[in-house]
Design a protein around this motif. Structure first.
Motif, PDB file in Angstrom:
ATOM      1  N   ALA A 139       0.779  -1.244   0.000  1.00 37.70           N
ATOM      2  CA  ALA A 139       0.000   0.000   0.000  1.00 37.70           C
ATOM      3  C   ALA A 139       0.806   1.286   0.000  1.00 37.70           C
ATOM      4  N   ALA A 140       2.015   1.291   0.573  1.00 36.37           N
ATOM      5  CA  ALA A 140       2.742   2.558   0.737  1.00 36.37           C
ATOM      6  C   ALA A 140       4.182   2.437   0.248  1.00 36.37           C
ATOM      7  N   PRO A 141       4.384   2.091  -1.022  1.00 37.27           N
ATOM      8  CA  PRO A 141       5.749   1.850  -1.511  1.00 37.27           C
ATOM      9  C   PRO A 141       6.643   3.079  -1.520  1.00 37.27           C
ATOM     10  N   ILE A 142       6.085   4.251  -1.798  1.00 43.39           N
ATOM     11  CA  ILE A 142       6.900   5.470  -1.851  1.00 43.39           C
ATOM     12  C   ILE A 142       7.401   5.829  -0.457  1.00 43.39           C
ATOM     13  N   GLN A 143       6.514   5.856   0.501  1.00 41.45           N
ATOM     14  CA  GLN A 143       6.896   6.231   1.867  1.00 41.45           C
ATOM     15  C   GLN A 143       7.891   5.238   2.456  1.00 41.45           C
ATOM     16  N   ARG A 144       7.693   3.954   2.213  1.00 41.07           N
ATOM     17  CA  ARG A 144       8.586   2.951   2.793  1.00 41.07           C
ATOM     18  C   ARG A 144       9.975   3.006   2.157  1.00 41.07           C
ATOM     19  N   ALA A 145      10.039   3.354   0.885  1.00 38.59           N
ATOM     20  CA  ALA A 145      11.343   3.484   0.232  1.00 38.59           C
ATOM     21  C   ALA A 145      12.137   4.640   0.833  1.00 38.59           C
ATOM     22  N   VAL A 146      11.469   5.759   1.079  1.00 34.50           N
ATOM     23  CA  VAL A 146      12.140   6.909   1.687  1.00 34.50           C
ATOM     24  C   VAL A 146      12.521   6.591   3.128  1.00 34.50           C
ATOM     25  N   GLU A 147      11.621   5.986   3.864  1.00 37.89           N
ATOM     26  CA  GLU A 147      11.869   5.650   5.268  1.00 37.89           C
ATOM     27  C   GLU A 147      13.055   4.701   5.420  1.00 37.89           C
ATOM     28  N   ALA A 148      13.186   3.764   4.489  1.00 37.14           N
ATOM     29  CA  ALA A 148      14.255   2.770   4.565  1.00 37.14           C
ATOM     30  C   ALA A 148      15.599   3.312   4.095  1.00 37.14           C
ATOM     31  N   GLY A 149      15.597   4.491   3.500  1.00 32.27           N
ATOM     32  CA  GLY A 149      16.841   5.055   2.991  1.00 32.27           C
ATOM     33  C   GLY A 149      17.279   4.457   1.670  1.00 32.27           C
ATOM     34  N   ASP A 150      16.325   3.957   0.870  1.00 33.54           N
ATOM     35  CA  ASP A 150      16.666   3.386  -0.435  1.00 33.54           C
ATOM     36  C   ASP A 150      17.298   4.449  -1.331  1.00 33.54           C
ATOM     37  N   ALA A 181      19.442   9.889  14.732  1.00 36.71           N
ATOM     38  CA  ALA A 181      19.013  11.067  13.976  1.00 36.71           C
ATOM     39  C   ALA A 181      18.764  10.717  12.516  1.00 36.71           C
ATOM     40  N   GLU A 182      19.568   9.822  11.965  1.00 40.91           N
ATOM     41  CA  GLU A 182      19.390   9.434  10.559  1.00 40.91           C
ATOM     42  C   GLU A 182      18.039   8.762  10.350  1.00 40.91           C
ATOM     43  N   VAL A 183      17.660   7.876  11.264  1.00 36.99           N
ATOM     44  CA  VAL A 183      16.371   7.189  11.158  1.00 36.99           C
ATOM     45  C   VAL A 183      15.219   8.178  11.295  1.00 36.99           C
ATOM     46  N   VAL A 184      15.316   9.074  12.272  1.00 35.08           N
ATOM     47  CA  VAL A 184      14.250  10.062  12.482  1.00 35.08           C
ATOM     48  C   VAL A 184      14.130  10.992  11.283  1.00 35.08           C
ATOM     49  N   GLU A 185      15.257  11.428  10.740  1.00 32.32           N
ATOM     50  CA  GLU A 185      15.235  12.331   9.576  1.00 32.32           C
ATOM     51  C   GLU A 185      14.571  11.663   8.376  1.00 32.32           C
ATOM     52  N   ARG A 186      14.846  10.379   8.172  1.00 32.85           N
ATOM     53  CA  ARG A 186      14.208   9.673   7.055  1.00 32.85           C
ATOM     54  C   ARG A 186      12.699   9.567   7.264  1.00 32.85           C
ATOM     55  N   LYS A 187      12.302   9.331   8.503  1.00 28.92           N
ATOM     56  CA  LYS A 187      10.866   9.228   8.785  1.00 28.92           C
ATOM     57  C   LYS A 187      10.166  10.566   8.567  1.00 28.92           C
ATOM     58  N   ILE A 188      10.829  11.650   8.938  1.00 30.38           N
ATOM     59  CA  ILE A 188      10.241  12.977   8.712  1.00 30.38           C
ATOM     60  C   ILE A 188       9.976  13.183   7.225  1.00 30.38           C
ATOM     61  N   ARG A 189      10.932  12.783   6.383  1.00 29.99           N
ATOM     62  CA  ARG A 189      10.741  12.929   4.933  1.00 29.99           C
ATOM     63  C   ARG A 189       9.714  11.937   4.408  1.00 29.99           C
ATOM     64  N   ALA A 190       9.715  10.713   4.958  1.00 26.90           N
ATOM     65  CA  ALA A 190       8.786   9.678   4.491  1.00 26.90           C
ATOM     66  C   ALA A 190       7.337  10.022   4.808  1.00 26.90           C
TER      67      ALA A 190
END
Length: 307
Positions: free
Chosen positions: A117-128, A218-227
């Motif tokens: 359901a959420a391929p775009i958000q998960r790609a950003v969140e994972a740091g792809d 911080a890297e994980v949180v920053e990715r989630k903010i963008r995702a």
């Protein structure tokens, strides 16, 4: 060539417009029923319905495609193919076989990574480092069909999910038109089965996961903010109220997770489990999105406060 189109949001509407502009006959457009939106909760048509009306196309909004009436409507079109993009309804096997060449899906990932359901958000969140568009021949599984074509997009360092969505929306529209033209010219589309390795699932976004856990790096949180930009929007709690965080960057500080280390016109720095985040755009409860400079001009969060 007759093309039935099924989709609902802006992502789908761009593809519908591109297919129409390319000159394909579109006898029927399917989209979700109107939904209540806004403060007045008035019924609002989907982006696809609005686009279809502007194009003078026939629109149907069945609540399900599992009933005989809906399937008979599809059979009456005698379509060559059906294009599906973020439609939101399950297509049963009986529907997949109605068009002469089956159903093609515009999927916003490089399958088999990020089915669901959420391929775009998960790609950003994972740091792809990259994602893309796959045009897929639909089968009964969840995004398991053979891939007709693949189109890659390099995720930029500061891309939000919204940025990637807009890029893939245009890429998907171009890709489906090219494949439909090829189908019309050659009478068939070659496809490749998805690899068995590398399967991941992009589960639907939940509002609860958008709350920032300052004990994460911080890297994980920053990715989630963008995702989670623009929805559901990452947030933290300040003085008992939600504080949305729209933009931030990783900086080299270290202290107690969640502690405010600095607040000025150039940024709000908050410690994380590893390093810290420099927040540059946020949204206090009951206010609009604003730069940190605008926020700091009216209210400063004191060093040492905990988020």
């Amino acid at each position: 060539m007759k093309v039935i189109f099924a989709g609902t949001p802006d992502f789908s509407a761009a593809a519908l417009k591109a297919i129409a502009a390319a000159g394909f006959e579109i006898p029927l457009v399917l989209t979700q029923p109107d939904r209540p939106k806004g403060r007045g909760m008035k019924l609002q048509p989907s982006a696809v319905k609005q686009a279809a009306i502007e194009l003078g196309l026939t629109v149907a909004q069945p609540v399900s495609l599992k009933n005989e009436d809906a399937q008979e409507l599809l059979r009456q079109q005698e379509a060559d193919v059906m294009v599906v993009a973020a439609y939101g309804l399950i297509l049963p096997k009986s529907v997949l076989t109605i068009p002469k060449h089956g159903c093609l899906n515009i999927h916003a990932s490089l399958l088999p990574r990020w089915r669901g359901a959420a391929p775009i958000q998960r790609a950003v969140e994972a740091g792809d480092a990259e994602t893309g568009i796959c045009i897929m021949q639909m089968d009964e599984g969840l995004d398991t069909g053979d891939v007709v074509s693949e189109h890659r997009y390099a995720i930029k360092q500061h891309d939000t999910a919204g940025d990637v969505h807009n890029a893939l929306m245009l890429l998907g529209a171009q890709a489906i038109v090219a494949d439909l033209q090829r189908l019309e010219q050659e009478g068939r589309l070659k496809s490749m089965p998805q690899p068995e390795n590398g399967v991941t699932y992009a589960h639907k976004l939940a509002k609860e996961e958008a709350k920032i856990n300052w004990h994460e790096s911080a890297e994980v949180v920053e990715r989630k903010i963008r995702a989670f930009n623009p929805v559901p929007a990452a947030w933290t709690e300040y003085q008992g109220k939600p504080l949305k965080i729209w933009q931030a960057e990783v900086v080299d500080y270290s202290d107690v997770a969640g502690e405010v280390l600095y607040c000025g016109s150039d940024g709000l720095i908050v410690a994380c489990g590893e390093q810290a985040l420099k927040i540059t755009e946020l949204q206090p409860a009951g206010s609009k999105r604003m730069s940190i400079a605008a926020f700091a001009a009216g209210k400063r969060i004191e060093v040492g406060e905990q988020l």
